[in-house]
Design an enzyme around this catalytic site. Sequence first.
Site, PDB file in Angstrom:
ATOM      1  CB  CYS A 129      -0.952   0.008   1.200  1.00 55.44           C
ATOM      2  SG  CYS A 129      -0.113  -0.028   2.813  1.00 55.44           S
ATOM      3  CG  HIS A 145       9.315 -11.479   1.509  1.00 53.05           C
ATOM      4  ND1 HIS A 145       9.350 -12.719   0.907  1.00 53.05           N
ATOM      5  CD2 HIS A 145      10.300 -10.756   0.908  1.00 53.05           C
ATOM      6  CE1 HIS A 145      10.283 -12.748  -0.024  1.00 53.05           C
ATOM      7  NE2 HIS A 145      10.889 -11.564  -0.039  1.00 53.05           N
ATOM      8  CB  CYS A 241     -22.842 -45.823   8.247  1.00 54.27           C
ATOM      9  SG  CYS A 241     -22.328 -45.852   6.501  1.00 54.27           S
ATOM     10  CB  CYS A 246     -14.951 -49.567  -5.087  1.00 54.93           C
ATOM     11  SG  CYS A 246     -13.339 -49.485  -5.899  1.00 54.93           S
ATOM     12  CB  CYS A 299     -35.402 -30.676 -47.029  1.00 54.44           C
ATOM     13  SG  CYS A 299     -33.881 -30.703 -48.005  1.00 54.44           S
ATOM     14  CB  CYS A 304     -25.219 -29.034 -37.215  1.00 53.58           C
ATOM     15  SG  CYS A 304     -24.784 -28.969 -35.453  1.00 53.58           S
ATOM     16  CB  CYS A 311     -27.020 -36.980 -46.222  1.00 56.45           C
ATOM     17  SG  CYS A 311     -28.312 -38.125 -46.787  1.00 56.45           S
ATOM     18  CB  CYS A 314     -25.988 -41.877 -45.264  1.00 57.95           C
ATOM     19  SG  CYS A 314     -25.252 -40.386 -45.970  1.00 57.95           S
TER      20      CYS A 314
END
Length: 551
Positions: A129, A145, A241, A246, A299, A304, A311, A314
């Site tokens: 400061c 320090h 408990c 695992c 269509c 995207c 297509c 496919c």
Amino acid sequence: MEDYADSDNEYYYDDADEDDDDRDSLNLIHVVNNNVSLTQGTGSSIKVIRRDSLRAAQTEDLRRIMDLLSLKEHHARTLLIHYRWDVEKILAVLVERGKDKLYVEAGVRVIEHAKNPCSSSSFLQCDICIEDRPANKFTTMDCGHYFCNDCWTEHFIVRINEGQSRRVKCMAHRCNAICDDGKIRNLVSMRDYAAAEKFDRFLLESYIDDNKRVKWCPSVPHCGNAIRVEEDDYFEVECACGHQFCFGCSSEAHSPCSCLMWELWLKKCQDESETVNWITSHTKPCPKCHKHVEKNGGCNLVVCVCGQAFCWLCGGATGREHTWSSIAGHSCGRFKEDDLQKAERAKTEWHRYIHYHNRYKAHTDSYKLEAKLEETIQEKISSLEDRDTTSKDFSWVTNGLYRLFRSRRILSYSYPFAYYMFGDELFSNEMAKVEREIKKNLFEDQQQQLEANIEKLSMCLEEPFHTLEDDKVSETRMRIITMTTIVDNLCRKMYECIEGDLLGPLERTIHIIAPYRSKGLEKASELSDWRNQSNTSDRNASSNVILVKRI
């Protein structure tokens, strides 16, 4: 008939119809220094740590490092947090690289008889400061320090709120020293009591969150316990408990499946849910970003959100130029032999999955139903105890019941193991096709033999033997004892086959499973009473108390 031998070399035989299908851990470095023992005491290697014993468990490791290296508590904690509370690793680094390297890498600064600049002047300037303040308003860290208390406090509170309070570094440029947690606690508590409490909690829970040998029990609702193991990670444990899990992956106990096998199996079972079936039926993955795309028009060219056109028929990537009847430069209307082969492989793989899943689920359901047998068995035992019989020892009934529980669980998890062991997903390059088929047949022979004998044991335990005459009860007793031993030996043989013949020879991948335990999973024992260790922590009690200075 096939003979079986128990651990005492007493032989039994299966009187069923002949048509029935029958790490070492790293060596510890033992250091003798001022009569300090670094090895753990004898007893269970699995301990349960409750909230009231967490501090004692942490203090145990702190004391070992403090006594070995003659360090203060905050230095020992810094070392342990850096090396994830692995005392053996600290010892290994100490031997291999020396004390100086050990301290530098962890951010520990041990300066003996260092001159404190705050004591030689009445006023000092803070380099953060840039203000002059009285020397008593400054704090010096172990690295040498010093800055004013206000700047230190702001620095500490920011780090605590960011969740980085376990290793708070000095503010000086390029200084990697870790600050004294006692000084952090004192400064922060004078301004923000809640932050000081959070700091203490983070340091305490570091023993669990940063420790590879300690994990929270994954029970739901959470029991509040943590489990500590002293050996390797490939354990299946039982918390106080009653929850079994695992230790390697914190999932339910799944041996003989490896953690990776069980993770893949859970994901595959979830992927067969109704939601995923709908997504599979109504969407196609984009060939570029692989996001699922739903067609909302007639269509067959779809685009995207990432901009890739493909297509719908496919799934192949295409350009955007098209008409209502065709896509420029693309044709997928011709029959291809490869498509037929892919479809056949997919169909075969689906039927294969259904085969293993149905058997896994059938035995899992049987396990749940047989769990209700315990109450019925206790009623049968009570009925026999009320009778005027020669023998009052009915441990053969409960031993048979618990053997049924353990073996049924192992059998159910053996099907996911077989699905991946003899499939193409994990081990396609490990075994030739002929070798895989031979090992698969051998394993399935053992699996079927275990399954047949488990069913016989279940049938014996479900019989109303408490209503029989004494001689018939004796016959039932011998039959249950014999079946219990046979099932135990078959489970052991299956694990030997898995570890020695199947997983052992693997070269490209490593799959380790929890070992077979004839008496069931090891139950965590209570940690030594932390009150007995109070004498070792009294001199450090001041560092465990939040100090509040009211002005």
